[in-house]
Design a protein around this motif. Structure first.
Motif, short mmCIF file in Angstrom:
data_model
loop_
_atom_site.label_atom_id
_atom_site.label_comp_id
_atom_site.label_asym_id
_atom_site.label_seq_id
_atom_site.Cartn_x
_atom_site.Cartn_y
_atom_site.Cartn_z
N VAL A 144 33.64 121.57 35.03
CA VAL A 144 33.19 120.19 35.20
C VAL A 144 31.72 120.16 35.60
O VAL A 144 31.30 120.88 36.52
N THR A 145 30.92 119.36 34.89
CA THR A 145 29.51 119.20 35.23
C THR A 145 29.32 117.86 35.95
O THR A 145 29.83 116.83 35.51
N ILE A 146 28.59 117.91 37.06
CA ILE A 146 28.40 116.72 37.89
C ILE A 146 26.91 116.56 38.21
O ILE A 146 26.24 117.53 38.59
N ASN A 147 26.43 115.35 38.07
CA ASN A 147 25.05 114.99 38.40
C ASN A 147 25.10 113.95 39.52
O ASN A 147 25.72 112.91 39.37
N VAL A 148 24.47 114.25 40.66
CA VAL A 148 24.48 113.34 41.80
C VAL A 148 23.09 112.74 41.97
O VAL A 148 22.08 113.46 42.04
N LEU A 149 23.03 111.42 42.04
CA LEU A 149 21.77 110.69 42.10
C LEU A 149 21.67 109.87 43.38
O LEU A 149 22.67 109.54 44.00
N VAL A 154 26.55 114.73 30.63
CA VAL A 154 27.13 115.26 31.87
C VAL A 154 28.49 114.61 32.08
O VAL A 154 28.65 113.40 31.87
N ASP A 155 29.47 115.38 32.53
CA ASP A 155 30.84 114.86 32.68
C ASP A 155 30.92 113.70 33.66
O ASP A 155 31.54 112.67 33.38
N PHE A 156 30.28 113.87 34.84
CA PHE A 156 30.32 112.82 35.85
C PHE A 156 28.92 112.61 36.43
O PHE A 156 28.25 113.58 36.79
N ASN A 157 28.53 111.36 36.52
CA ASN A 157 27.27 111.00 37.15
C ASN A 157 27.59 110.10 38.34
O ASN A 157 28.10 108.99 38.18
#
Length: 391
Positions: A288-293, A311-314
């Motif tokens: 799982v790829t996750i990008n946190v902003l 990306v899977d989850f942002n």
């Protein structure tokens, strides 16, 4: 008196998807850190560190994730590039995960062995795009030396498509050895101030189109609504025949597209290396790829669309949570609070870690908002994989 007019237009009228945003505007985080004046540049860099610290606390809150966590591993992509990500979640024998030279792990580059890439269950990247303060181009052209002559009226006009025009006028005069500023503008503003450098004046429009002026004793925290447009006149001292000053534009995340490209490429490159394809896989569970902003109000739709496509989850850590966390650190450590906001301090200092842990625990780990669904969520480990769990 001579008069110079500076016009500013805002052609952007974009809305962000996900149910957690308004039109692009300056973040509440910027309103918080601008209070610190010149130290705000240093604090601005610490916003990204705080995002990482809170995300680390959210990961370590789950025992299964904490046991599988590696901080800042380098992951190899299909392109052979080594990508350093904030957090990696691995399943398997962690003692064998890293490339070893002379019996020791490299401190500069913790590269995951190629044969263990199958043990990567997911990774988390953190992206912060703050407000960029840059010298206004028109001001720079008219005053290349940064000197506004005494008595010359500087007009700052806001003429956006989405609001009524607003005009502010500022001039400076020298009386003996003292410097005075005269400011006039909307809402019957007509004020004179004694200038003691460093000194600043703030002109802005909120998202409702209402004009605001803030003198040297106030900050953007005093404006309740989000700020859409903002100019800051910084006065640094006297000059020959005038005032040494700069007019800064406050721009909401101009580097956002580049950050979006960077996060997207890392996800695509590592995915291609692992699965032989760039495209996202439906209902991904294996890696799982996750990008946190954070400061999500700086992200325009095209950049949001880019990361959502790759990306899977942002996920977003809301501005209010970042500000609350920084206030908690400031309350505990006073003027030295900035140096405590690091992943290293979180790992090595129990007292430092306890601040972030409490913030995350009070929310039961639900510190994120999914940009696709608008739902509050947290990170968890289920059925042998990293998952984003909705509230």
């Amino acid at each position: 008196m001579a008069q110079q007019e500076l016009d500013f237009e805002d052609d952007e009228d974009a809305s962000l998807d996900g149910g957690i945003s308004n039109d692009v505007h300056l973040s509440d985080v910027f309103k918080y850190i601008s209070h610190f004046r010149r130290k705000g540049h240093q604090i601005g860099r610490k916003v990204g560190d705080m995002l990482e610290v809170l995300t680390l606390a959210a990961v370590k809150r789950n025992p299964e994730l904490s046991a599988r966590l590696l901080i800042e591993p380098y992951l190899e992509g299909f392109s052979s590039a080594k990508h350093k990500v904030e957090f990696g979640i691995f399943d398997g024998n962690q003692a064998d995960l890293f490339a070893v030279k002379d019996g020791k792990k490299s401190k500069k580059k913790m590269e995951v062995r190629a044969e263990h890439i199958h043990g990567l269950k997911g990774f988390v990247e953190c992206k912060k795009v703050g407000v960029e303060q840059t010298i206004n181009s028109t001001f720079k052209k008219r005053y290349p030396k940064g000197v506004l002559p005494f008595g010359e009226v500087l007009e700052v006009n806001f003429r956006p498509r989405w609001a009524q025009p607003a005009q502010f006028k500022t001039s400076f005069s020298q009386e003996g050895g003292s410097l005075k500023a005269l400011v006039t503008g909307p809402n019957s503003i007509n004020e004179t101030y004694d200038v003691l450098v460093p000194f600043r004046l703030i002109f802005c429009l909120d998202i409702n189109g209402s004009p605001h002026f803030l003198d040297n004793e106030r900050s953007l925290r005093d404006i309740p609504d989000p700020i859409r447009l903002c100019k800051i006149l910084e006065v640094n001292g006297f000059a020959d025949g005038g005032v040494d000053c700069l007019l800064n534009d406050c721009l909401a995340g101009p580097q956002t597209p580049e950050k979006a490209k960077q996060a997207s490429f890392v996800a695509l490159d590592v995915r291609k290396h692992r699965f032989g394809q760039f495209d996202k896989r439906h209902d991904e569970k294996e890696m799982v790829t996750i990008n946190v902003l954070t400061e999500y109000s700086h992200w325009e739709p095209k950049s949001v669309n880019m990361v959502q496509a790759c990306v899977d989850f942002n996920l977003v850590v809301p501005d209010a949570l970042i500000v609350s966390a920084m206030e908690a650190y400031e309350k505990t450590y006073g003027v030295d609070f900035l140096e405590r906001i690091t992943k290293e301090a979180y790992v090595t200092d129990v007292a430092v870690a306890s601040i972030s842990k409490k913030i995350v625990d009070d929310l039961d780990g639900y510190i994120f908002v999914d940009t696709s669904t608008g739902q509050e969520c947290r990170l968890s480990w289920e059925m042998g994989g990293l998952v984003v769990e909705a509230k």
